[in-house]
Scaffold this motif. Sequence first.
Motif, PDB file in Angstrom:
ATOM      1  N   SER A 159      65.788  18.920 -31.824  1.00  0.00           N
ATOM      2  CA  SER A 159      66.262  17.635 -32.317  1.00  0.00           C
ATOM      3  C   SER A 159      66.888  16.821 -31.212  1.00  0.00           C
ATOM      4  O   SER A 159      67.350  17.340 -30.202  1.00  0.00           O
ATOM      5  CB  SER A 159      67.296  17.865 -33.428  1.00  0.00           C
ATOM      6  N   ASP A 160      66.968  15.499 -31.428  1.00  0.00           N
ATOM      7  CA  ASP A 160      67.561  14.615 -30.427  1.00  0.00           C
ATOM      8  C   ASP A 160      68.994  15.029 -30.107  1.00  0.00           C
ATOM      9  O   ASP A 160      69.452  14.935 -28.983  1.00  0.00           O
ATOM     10  CB  ASP A 160      67.566  13.174 -30.925  1.00  0.00           C
ATOM     11  N   SER A 161      69.728  15.488 -31.112  1.00  0.00           N
ATOM     12  CA  SER A 161      71.138  15.810 -30.912  1.00  0.00           C
ATOM     13  C   SER A 161      71.333  17.027 -30.038  1.00  0.00           C
ATOM     14  O   SER A 161      72.437  17.304 -29.594  1.00  0.00           O
ATOM     15  CB  SER A 161      71.820  16.046 -32.257  1.00  0.00           C
ATOM     16  N   SER A 162      70.272  17.778 -29.755  1.00  0.00           N
ATOM     17  CA  SER A 162      70.405  18.965 -28.912  1.00  0.00           C
ATOM     18  C   SER A 162      70.823  18.623 -27.503  1.00  0.00           C
ATOM     19  O   SER A 162      71.278  19.483 -26.766  1.00  0.00           O
ATOM     20  CB  SER A 162      69.082  19.732 -28.880  1.00  0.00           C
ATOM     21  N   TRP A 163      70.668  17.354 -27.098  1.00  0.00           N
ATOM     22  CA  TRP A 163      71.066  16.956 -25.749  1.00  0.00           C
ATOM     23  C   TRP A 163      72.467  16.368 -25.733  1.00  0.00           C
ATOM     24  O   TRP A 163      72.918  15.866 -24.720  1.00  0.00           O
ATOM     25  CB  TRP A 163      70.082  15.949 -25.183  1.00  0.00           C
ATOM     26  N   MET A 164      73.154  16.397 -26.877  1.00  0.00           N
ATOM     27  CA  MET A 164      74.490  15.817 -26.939  1.00  0.00           C
ATOM     28  C   MET A 164      75.520  16.922 -26.989  1.00  0.00           C
ATOM     29  O   MET A 164      75.375  17.904 -27.679  1.00  0.00           O
ATOM     30  CB  MET A 164      74.617  14.922 -28.176  1.00  0.00           C
ATOM     31  N   THR A 165      76.614  16.769 -26.242  1.00  0.00           N
ATOM     32  CA  THR A 165      77.642  17.797 -26.176  1.00  0.00           C
ATOM     33  C   THR A 165      78.477  17.812 -27.441  1.00  0.00           C
ATOM     34  O   THR A 165      78.633  16.800 -28.114  1.00  0.00           O
ATOM     35  CB  THR A 165      78.550  17.572 -24.959  1.00  0.00           C
ATOM     36  N   ASN A 166      79.063  18.997 -27.747  1.00  0.00           N
ATOM     37  CA  ASN A 166      79.811  19.175 -28.981  1.00  0.00           C
ATOM     38  C   ASN A 166      81.282  18.828 -28.826  1.00  0.00           C
ATOM     39  O   ASN A 166      82.149  19.572 -29.257  1.00  0.00           O
ATOM     40  CB  ASN A 166      79.712  20.635 -29.435  1.00  0.00           C
ATOM     41  N   GLN A 167      81.606  17.748 -28.190  1.00  0.00           N
ATOM     42  CA  GLN A 167      82.988  17.352 -28.030  1.00  0.00           C
ATOM     43  C   GLN A 167      83.312  16.235 -29.010  1.00  0.00           C
ATOM     44  O   GLN A 167      82.457  15.420 -29.346  1.00  0.00           O
ATOM     45  CB  GLN A 167      83.239  16.867 -26.593  1.00  0.00           C
ATOM     46  N   PRO A 168      84.565  16.150 -29.452  1.00  0.00           N
ATOM     47  CA  PRO A 168      84.927  15.101 -30.408  1.00  0.00           C
ATOM     48  C   PRO A 168      84.905  13.724 -29.773  1.00  0.00           C
ATOM     49  O   PRO A 168      85.172  13.562 -28.592  1.00  0.00           O
ATOM     50  CB  PRO A 168      86.359  15.497 -30.815  1.00  0.00           C
ATOM     51  N   LEU A 182      82.335  11.539 -21.988  1.00  0.00           N
ATOM     52  CA  LEU A 182      80.894  11.686 -21.773  1.00  0.00           C
ATOM     53  C   LEU A 182      80.208  12.120 -23.063  1.00  0.00           C
ATOM     54  O   LEU A 182      79.143  11.608 -23.425  1.00  0.00           O
ATOM     55  CB  LEU A 182      80.640  12.723 -20.672  1.00  0.00           C
ATOM     56  N   ALA A 183      80.834  13.064 -23.753  1.00  0.00           N
ATOM     57  CA  ALA A 183      80.254  13.560 -25.000  1.00  0.00           C
ATOM     58  C   ALA A 183      80.214  12.476 -26.059  1.00  0.00           C
ATOM     59  O   ALA A 183      79.241  12.372 -26.816  1.00  0.00           O
ATOM     60  CB  ALA A 183      81.059  14.757 -25.498  1.00  0.00           C
ATOM     61  N   ALA A 184      81.240  11.641 -26.120  1.00  0.00           N
ATOM     62  CA  ALA A 184      81.270  10.562 -27.094  1.00  0.00           C
ATOM     63  C   ALA A 184      80.125   9.589 -26.858  1.00  0.00           C
ATOM     64  O   ALA A 184      79.650   8.941 -27.790  1.00  0.00           O
ATOM     65  CB  ALA A 184      82.615   9.827 -27.022  1.00  0.00           C
ATOM     66  N   ALA A 185      79.669   9.494 -25.616  1.00  0.00           N
ATOM     67  CA  ALA A 185      78.548   8.622 -25.266  1.00  0.00           C
ATOM     68  C   ALA A 185      77.205   9.319 -25.431  1.00  0.00           C
ATOM     69  O   ALA A 185      76.162   8.728 -25.169  1.00  0.00           O
ATOM     70  CB  ALA A 185      78.706   8.140 -23.828  1.00  0.00           C
ATOM     71  N   GLY A 186      77.210  10.588 -25.838  1.00  0.00           N
ATOM     72  CA  GLY A 186      75.967  11.325 -26.028  1.00  0.00           C
ATOM     73  C   GLY A 186      75.354  11.823 -24.745  1.00  0.00           C
ATOM     74  O   GLY A 186      74.164  12.132 -24.708  1.00  0.00           O
ATOM     75  N   LEU A 187      76.143  11.915 -23.679  1.00  0.00           N
ATOM     76  CA  LEU A 187      75.622  12.371 -22.389  1.00  0.00           C
ATOM     77  C   LEU A 187      75.705  13.885 -22.263  1.00  0.00           C
ATOM     78  O   LEU A 187      76.672  14.511 -22.708  1.00  0.00           O
ATOM     79  CB  LEU A 187      76.413  11.716 -21.249  1.00  0.00           C
ATOM     80  N   ALA A 188      74.687  14.472 -21.648  1.00  0.00           N
ATOM     81  CA  ALA A 188      74.667  15.915 -21.404  1.00  0.00           C
ATOM     82  C   ALA A 188      75.613  16.260 -20.259  1.00  0.00           C
ATOM     83  O   ALA A 188      75.797  15.469 -19.331  1.00  0.00           O
ATOM     84  CB  ALA A 188      73.254  16.367 -21.060  1.00  0.00           C
ATOM     85  N   ILE A 189      76.218  17.443 -20.318  1.00  0.00           N
ATOM     86  CA  ILE A 189      77.116  17.919 -19.274  1.00  0.00           C
ATOM     87  C   ILE A 189      76.659  19.305 -18.834  1.00  0.00           C
ATOM     88  O   ILE A 189      76.428  20.188 -19.654  1.00  0.00           O
ATOM     89  CB  ILE A 189      78.571  18.004 -19.744  1.00  0.00           C
TER      90      ILE A 189
END
Length: 269
Positions: free
Chosen positions: A2-11, A100-107
């Motif tokens: 899924s698209d969300s797999s590239w987004m970090t799990n931070q609040p 970064l996570a709030a912006a949907g960026l991978a870390i």
Amino acid sequence: MSDSSWMTNQPRVSPVSRRDALRYAAAATALTGLGAAAARAGAPTASAAAPTLIDFAMRQIPARDILAAGHAGVINYVSTSRPGSSMGAKPITLPYAQSLAAAGLAIVSNYQYGKPGGTAPSDFTRGYAGGVADARTAWQLHTAAGGGQSAPIFFSVDDDIDRDTWNNVALQWFRGINSVLGVQRTGIYGGIRPCQWATTDGVIGRSRSPGHVWAWQTRSWSGGQIYPAAVLYQRVVSTASNPGPVVGGLEVDVSDALAQDVGQWNLHP
């Protein structure tokens, strides 16, 4: 995936506008598309069309600027600055990771403290005990910033070493790292040969993307070749004579994602 797999799990730490939300979704979709395309083609070849992650050390670049430049994430340091230097992006901090996570960026996490000719020697020269110490530092900084518990950390061999140096020096350092993190959470940054040697000697782990290992290959010392098993390829290495692109007012290095799973935190909670 899924698209969300590239987004970090931070609040999330701040509201996101509709315009920015659309940009974030587009970045995530681009990354997912690359992973699927790469898997179908089985091709390791880096391309300007591949989703890109940037790395930098001098200061933190705002997430908004990274997105505006079209990048999908960052490879950030879980190490401190060398003596005599003060690099604002070392180490990654929890507030910055959250932004970064709030912006949907991978870390993705990387460790590098020393440097050839620097005020601290190259990390890989520190032997087994040095590997133990470096892994402990890296893991403490990684987890303090919210890094995934099973996410890999890439450890840097930032030099053009030969096989003897690998066998007698660098390999011992990686064995020390493995003793703390385990092989699966250990990755390497380096030219094509150290990436291959680390795979052959079993000191780095495997990506969830079939056929890929935790190898972040730099174009330096690689003779124009790309290691098919690498998950990342540093296509742009910013130097004084060949500066990288400017993002948020800072020159950066640019890496292409060669797999869907490049060690981003959210895939490895």
